[in-house]
Design an enzyme around this catalytic site. Sequence first.
Site, short mmCIF file in Angstrom:
data_model
loop_
_atom_site.label_atom_id
_atom_site.label_comp_id
_atom_site.label_asym_id
_atom_site.label_seq_id
_atom_site.Cartn_x
_atom_site.Cartn_y
_atom_site.Cartn_z
N LYS A 149 0.84 -1.20 0.00
CA LYS A 149 0.00 0.00 0.00
C LYS A 149 0.88 1.26 0.00
O LYS A 149 0.64 2.18 -0.79
CB LYS A 149 -0.91 -0.04 1.23
CG LYS A 149 -1.91 1.10 1.31
CD LYS A 149 -3.15 0.69 2.08
CE LYS A 149 -2.95 0.65 3.58
NZ LYS A 149 -2.85 1.99 4.19
N SER A 150 1.87 1.29 0.86
CA SER A 150 2.71 2.49 0.95
C SER A 150 3.39 2.78 -0.39
O SER A 150 3.44 3.92 -0.85
CB SER A 150 3.80 2.29 2.01
OG SER A 150 3.21 2.21 3.27
N ARG B 101 -8.91 11.90 12.35
CA ARG B 101 -7.47 11.66 12.59
C ARG B 101 -6.68 12.98 12.64
O ARG B 101 -7.03 13.95 11.97
CB ARG B 101 -6.94 10.70 11.53
CG ARG B 101 -7.66 9.36 11.65
CD ARG B 101 -7.16 8.33 10.70
NE ARG B 101 -5.79 7.95 10.98
CZ ARG B 101 -5.09 7.13 10.21
NH1 ARG B 101 -5.63 6.62 9.11
NH2 ARG B 101 -3.85 6.83 10.52
N SER C 138 7.02 8.72 12.58
CA SER C 138 5.96 8.61 11.58
C SER C 138 6.52 8.82 10.18
O SER C 138 7.02 9.89 9.84
CB SER C 138 4.86 9.66 11.84
OG SER C 138 4.03 9.75 10.71
N GLN D 28 4.71 8.92 7.61
CA GLN D 28 3.81 9.81 6.88
C GLN D 28 4.25 11.27 7.06
O GLN D 28 4.27 12.05 6.11
CB GLN D 28 2.37 9.62 7.35
CG GLN D 28 1.83 8.24 6.99
CD GLN D 28 0.39 8.05 7.37
OE1 GLN D 28 -0.21 8.88 8.06
NE2 GLN D 28 -0.18 6.95 6.94
N ASP E 132 1.84 -1.38 11.63
CA ASP E 132 0.52 -1.78 11.14
C ASP E 132 0.19 -3.23 11.48
O ASP E 132 -0.90 -3.70 11.18
CB ASP E 132 0.46 -1.59 9.62
CG ASP E 132 0.46 -0.12 9.23
OD1 ASP E 132 0.04 0.71 10.07
OD2 ASP E 132 0.90 0.21 8.11
N LYS F 65 -4.71 5.43 14.64
CA LYS F 65 -4.77 4.81 13.30
C LYS F 65 -6.23 4.86 12.83
O LYS F 65 -7.01 5.65 13.33
CB LYS F 65 -4.23 3.38 13.36
CG LYS F 65 -2.74 3.33 13.70
CD LYS F 65 -1.91 3.90 12.56
CE LYS F 65 -0.43 3.93 12.88
NZ LYS F 65 0.34 4.65 11.88
N ARG G 84 -7.64 -3.58 9.40
CA ARG G 84 -6.70 -4.52 10.01
C ARG G 84 -7.29 -5.20 11.25
O ARG G 84 -6.95 -6.34 11.57
CB ARG G 84 -5.38 -3.82 10.34
CG ARG G 84 -4.73 -3.23 9.09
CD ARG G 84 -3.25 -2.99 9.23
NE ARG G 84 -2.78 -2.11 8.17
CZ ARG G 84 -2.47 -2.52 6.93
NH1 ARG G 84 -2.59 -3.79 6.61
NH2 ARG G 84 -2.07 -1.65 6.02
C1 S3P Z 1 2.44 4.69 6.23
C2 S3P Z 1 3.00 4.96 7.45
C3 S3P Z 1 2.46 4.49 8.73
C4 S3P Z 1 1.44 3.38 8.52
C5 S3P Z 1 0.49 3.64 7.38
C6 S3P Z 1 1.25 3.85 6.10
C7 S3P Z 1 3.07 5.24 5.03
O1 S3P Z 1 1.82 5.56 9.37
O2 S3P Z 1 0.71 3.17 9.70
O3 S3P Z 1 -0.38 2.53 7.22
O4 S3P Z 1 2.78 4.75 3.93
O5 S3P Z 1 3.90 6.15 5.18
P1 S3P Z 1 2.69 6.56 10.31
O6 S3P Z 1 3.87 6.91 9.53
O7 S3P Z 1 1.83 7.75 10.58
O8 S3P Z 1 2.99 5.76 11.53
#
Ligand code: S3P
Length: 742
Positions: A327-328, A428, A473, A475, A621, A648, A697
């Site tokens: 996914k990422s 969120r 994080s 993200q 995750d 989450k 999940r």
């Molecule tokens: C992700 C980072 C994670 C993860 C999310 C996908 C990403 O979140 O939980 O499902 O693709 O960068 P955080 O970086 O906020 O922990």
Amino acid sequence: MGGAVVGRLVVVGLGLIGGSLALALKTAGACREVVGVARRRQTCEQALELGIVDRAVTELADILQELEAGDVIFVAVPTLAVEQVFEALRDLPEGVTITDGASVKGSVIEAARNVWGEVPDFLVPGHPIAGSEKSGVTAARDDLYIAHRVILTPLENTSPEHRQRVESMWQAAGAEVLQMPVGEHDEVLAATSHLPHVIAYGLVDTLAHDAENENIFRYAAGGFRDFTRIASSDPVMWRDIMLANRDAILQAIDLYSANLESLRAAIAAGDSDRLMGVFTRAKAARDHFTKMLARKAYTEPMQAQEVTFIAQPGGAVSGELRVPGDKSMSHRSIMLGSLAEGVTEIEGFLEGEDALATLQAFRDMGVVIEGPVNGRVTIHGVGLHGLQAPPGPLYLGNSGTSMRLLAGLLAGQEFDVTLTGDESLSKRPMNRVADPLREMGAEIETGPDGRPPMVIKGARKLHGIDYRLPMASAQVKSCVLLAGLYADGQTSTTEPAPTRDHTERMLAGFGYEVRRDGPCATVRGGGKLTAGKIDVPADISSATFFMVAAAIAPGSDVLLEHVGINPTRDGVINILRAMGADIELQNRREVGGEPVADIRVRYAPLKGIRIPEDQVPLAIDEFPALFVAASCAEGETVLTGAEELRVKESDRIQAMADGLAVLGVDAEPTPDGIVIQGAGEGAAFGGGTVDSLGDHRIAMAFAVASLRARDTIRILHCANVATSFPNFAELAMRAGLKLQAA
Ligand code: S3P
């Protein structure tokens, strides 16, 4: 079916629409008697013969005296004949309801005003969105309205009692009833129904006039047939609709003509990009619409379909499985491919709702994206400065990654944009990205408490910063680095613990220099991305459910193929191994800058552990599934340092603790983790109903728990499994889970 919901039903106009309602209510036993009114005697006789009505008359006046409170008159004549029928109904007995089925509501309201002076409270204008190109009483069907929508357009003075009666009547015919203001109805229908009819009639007429028409019709294949089916509809009905909804239809035609003109110009100029843009956007919209019709879509801000997982206890997992793409990486491949110069080809793209939300966002910003087809996507990159303002807010569904990473990219654009999401995403925290972006010079508004929607103002000058992340994080790190592509000077991030580094790796893969030094990553603004090929491996976070399944169910042996094992993502392997799991990495290789392996997991008894805090961001995750493993292990498992789990898609600590409690597991949530007493051998879970809270999940974790349950586990609100793992139920069943999605 249920009893009578209206007294007598009088259907004025025994065509497809009127006849079908008569038949549906008769079949359902939803009224005392059905009386048909048709001008032609032959129609009356046919309706009687076909059992559509109990009685039929040619003059309304013949039955008016008999009517009484609770009866409903359904006017189903062509739009412009409605006023004449109203005229005949001017003096009705008290308590009788009138409704109609005309495709234009403004003209029905006007007709009522002409007859009664004002719209009477017993008139409930309505419009069933159903029909066919066939017309006449012989085309009537008792199932025409089943699962179709009926729009009612009551006015302020419409009596609730009459409205309710009409609503119950349509529901008895199997329809879903909605309400809308008159003007909105007529505009929506002009675009979605009236315009297509104009075009279909017009196209067939154009071709029919052609000297070669014999040949054209002889060789016209499926496309012509599909496109022009509605030109076989009743001409009187459609002439009336055109005249009655003139202004809204003219507007729709003008919009369409402008679009057709620009397509013409693109064809004339050989403008391949423009043609691909229009066609790929239209295809995506049409595919989405087809899914909506089949009630399978989750991405739109409408009521998601309810999905419940029912998992029977016991079983083991085996076989070779390939879970969907990461996914990422899928998100990032769309983002960087869109901003690159040249054409990017992606393989293994995750066709889940989250990554599709990112894909749609870039389409909305003018990027031509072909696919996805079997995980293949082709992106015609527009360069770092080639995005266009989207026509409206970008809706990102359930996807936090889309919103946070996009916020960074969009802070550097010339246009304003609003980011919205579903109920879960709307709760969120977004200040974690808005704060550093503001420090860089961005102007960002959020909802209360830093929640979505996010409004990002364009044309702000960004400058590089050195950002120390307050939490681990990826993200947030990615958001800042992506904004850094648009900032003056250099932008650095320093993370408190290693988090997934797909952004850094993929930027480098697109030829953008990223300097990395321990916890620091640095980019310099003003570079460019060069398109290439991306092979997205299977998602280790999705593979986790089968790794845990094999680790807890005696007799299991699975091989998970082509899984990404990036060292910033492999916490689950380390943690499960520390618990005693039998995990073998086979065929290790590097694919497009990311390490990949086939993962074999065989059952072995697990023991409880204290999970090392440094593994938490590397398995962030995977904890819902790991809690299930811990529940099966011998002894206590303690997790700390994982407060991020509380923000989450759901509060995953609480959601899992609640579900585990229902299943009889001793699990004590703490502010930053959980303490779980595992069962060791034998059944670890009872049975019962748990709520996934719409978190993909959590839903999948409890499905896996069934392998070691004593009784059936029902899991509520599982539709969002499609965000990351659309074929989970299917694959799980193939592997050996006794899972059913209902
Ligand atoms: C992700 C980072 C994670 C993860 C999310 C996908 C990403 O979140 O939980 O499902 O693709 O960068 P955080 O970086 O906020 O922990």
